[in-house]
Design an enzyme around this catalytic site. Structure first.
Site, PDB file in Angstrom:
ATOM      1  N   GLY A  89       0.843  -1.360  -0.245  1.00  0.00           N
ATOM      2  CA  GLY A  89      -0.154   0.063  -0.025  1.00  0.00           C
ATOM      3  C   GLY A  89       0.857   1.291   0.196  1.00  0.00           C
ATOM      4  CG  LEU A  90       2.016   3.332   2.999  1.00  0.00           C
ATOM      5  CD1 LEU A  90       3.555   3.404   3.720  1.00  0.00           C
ATOM      6  CD2 LEU A  90       1.314   4.595   3.322  1.00  0.00           C
ATOM      7  CB  CYS A  91       1.229   3.564  -3.701  1.00  0.00           C
ATOM      8  SG  CYS A  91       0.365   2.015  -3.765  1.00  0.00           S
ATOM      9  N   GLY A  92      -1.168   6.130  -2.687  1.00  0.00           N
ATOM     10  CA  GLY A  92      -2.095   6.880  -2.955  1.00  0.00           C
ATOM     11  C   GLY A  92      -3.276   6.127  -3.388  1.00  0.00           C
ATOM     12  CG  PHE A  94      -1.457   1.796  -7.762  1.00  0.00           C
ATOM     13  CD1 PHE A  94      -1.092   2.021  -8.970  1.00  0.00           C
ATOM     14  CD2 PHE A  94      -1.472   0.539  -7.354  1.00  0.00           C
ATOM     15  CE1 PHE A  94      -0.691   1.094  -9.942  1.00  0.00           C
ATOM     16  CE2 PHE A  94      -0.723  -0.608  -7.964  1.00  0.00           C
ATOM     17  CZ  PHE A  94      -0.493  -0.177  -9.221  1.00  0.00           C
TER      18      PHE A  94
END
Lengths: 298, 134
Positions: A89-92, A94
């Protein structure tokens, strides 16, 4: 009113968060470059494949015994939706934007009364779809998460799709992934894998055909055998391309998300520092007033 | 007519080689053939074997092992789409021997007939490669 010590602690914690997000942004930036190179490197193969397939399939299309992978089963009842997302995760937005795209498609298909099956690639999408569509989900393929997507990673997925198709488990297969447009823009793309979607033959290609001066390709062995060999390979290549685009998009999305986070943390630190200084001055003023009024009372 | 052909070798992951060459010997699945400038347009599948690329006439060929794929030849342009391609010079005996060993174990371990067939194919291909090296 928080005390001075509370404020100091908060500033420290935001500062360390900022350090992390900045580091993640830089890691994503360097991974992005590699992922982009991989996308570029894979392009020639896919392009050649399309050209060959296009010229071959054109001739085969009208024949009754054309491979099913090309023309489909003739039905449109059962759909397989392949949802390719990231492992992390931690990709907006996406992962959720892919999941949302897939959900919309599933809802639409179900409204039309079709049977839908879902195959997830990457655990992040699977967890998002689990709740609403868990009963449709067949399996989740995990990616190694090392960041390097190779042909070896795409092939098992393609093989699984193929064996399901051979067993007659679905009629149409659609793949969802994010196409990498730029660092700030990734586009959720719907790619129909089965029956194979043939590229429109562009202008330049026609010129090339004309350049053959009427010469016709010899096929060795015959067209049918080649096509039968080529179509499964084309499927693997399409999956590989989608995974590579996805990997680049993921890093791009993470980079901009982390850039935002770093900037937000900066803003937060600024306002907290202002607050801290104000409070500090207020404390000093209060102390002074206490001293002075104490002296006057004497 | 050009006296060279534009040769390209691509694998799914990258473009491996692109050059103007004199001729190329291709191991077609129905027999080997050599492509010279002015060759008739042909699309053929390949068997796993070694491709010889002659940069100039009579020069020592660049040898490359190609594990299956197909060739597209037209208009003095030859494209090999290989599933896996390795420069023979980059290959060393020991890693290869190791892979042959692994493949042999895979054949032993295979549970279903399909799996066994697949493992056997890989094993045969690697063996062929090993003999090409000698």
């Amino acid at each position: 009113m928080p005390s001075l010590k509370d404020l100091r602690n908060r500033i420290d914690s935001v500062k360390s968060t900022q350090k992390i997000t900045r580091a993640m942004q830089m890691v994503a930036a360097s991974k992005l470059r590699r992922a982009q190179e991989a996308v570029e490197a894979a392009r020639p193969y896919a392009e050649r494949m399309e050209t060959v397939l296009g010229s071959l399939a054109g001739a085969m299309m009208d024949q009754p015994d054309a491979p099913k992978l090309l023309v489909g089963t003739g039905k449109d009842e059962t759909h397989l939706i392949v949802v390719a997302t990231a492992e992390r995760g931690l990709c907006g937005a996406f992962n959720s934007s892919i999941a949302r795209g897939a959900m919309r498609k599933i809802d639409q298909l179900q409204a039309e009364g079709k049977t839908v099956k879902v195959l997830c690639v990457g655990t992040k999408g699977a967890t998002q779809l689990q709740r609403a569509y868990g009963h449709l989900m067949l399996e989740t393929v995990e990616l190694s998460g090392t960041g390097r997507i190779s042909f070896a990673e795409a092939q098992p997925i393609a093989e699984q799709i193929l064996s399901m198709f051979d067993a007659g488990e679905f009629d149409v297969c659609t793949l969802f992934y994010n196409r990498f447009k730029s660092v700030i823009s990734q586009i959720v793309t719907e790619l129909q894998l089965v029956p194979a979607q043939l590229p429109e033959i562009p202008e330049g290609e026609q010129a090339l055909e004309a350049g053959l001066q009427g010469a016709v390709y010899d096929y060795e062995p015959d067209e049918e055998t080649i096509l039968r060999d080529l179509l499964p390979r084309n499927l693997s290549v399409q999956v590989l391309r989608a995974l590579l685009e996805n990997a680049a998009s993921e890093q791009g999305a993470r980079m901009s998300a982390m850039d935002n986070a770093t900037r937000n943390a900066g803003d937060l630190i600024d306002s907290l520092t202002l607050n801290y200084n104000r409070t500090r001055q207020a404390v000093i003023t209060t102390e002074l007033i206490e001293i002075i009024s104490g002296a006057e009372a004497l | 007519m050009a006296d060279t052909i534009a040769f390209e070798l691509v694998s799914p992951e990258r473009l491996l080689m692109t050059a103007e060459v004199h001729s190329v010997m291709v191991p077609g699945s129905e027999g080997d053939f050599t492509v010279l400038p002015g060759h008739a347009p042909v699309i053929s599948t390949m068997k796993p074997a070694v491709v010889d690329v002659y940069e100039t006439e009579g020069a020592a060929p660049t040898k490359m092992f190609v594990r299956g794929g197909f060739v597209d030849c037209a208009l003095d342009r030859l494209t090999i789409l290989a599933e896996e391609a390795i420069m023979l010079s980059e290959l060393d005996r020991e890693t290869l021997a190791q892979r042959v060993q692994d493949a042999a174990e895979d054949v032993e371990d295979a549970k279903s007939d399909d799996e066994k067939q697949h493992a056997q194919d890989v094993y045969n291909q690697l063996n062929e490669l090993l003999s090409a090296l000698d």
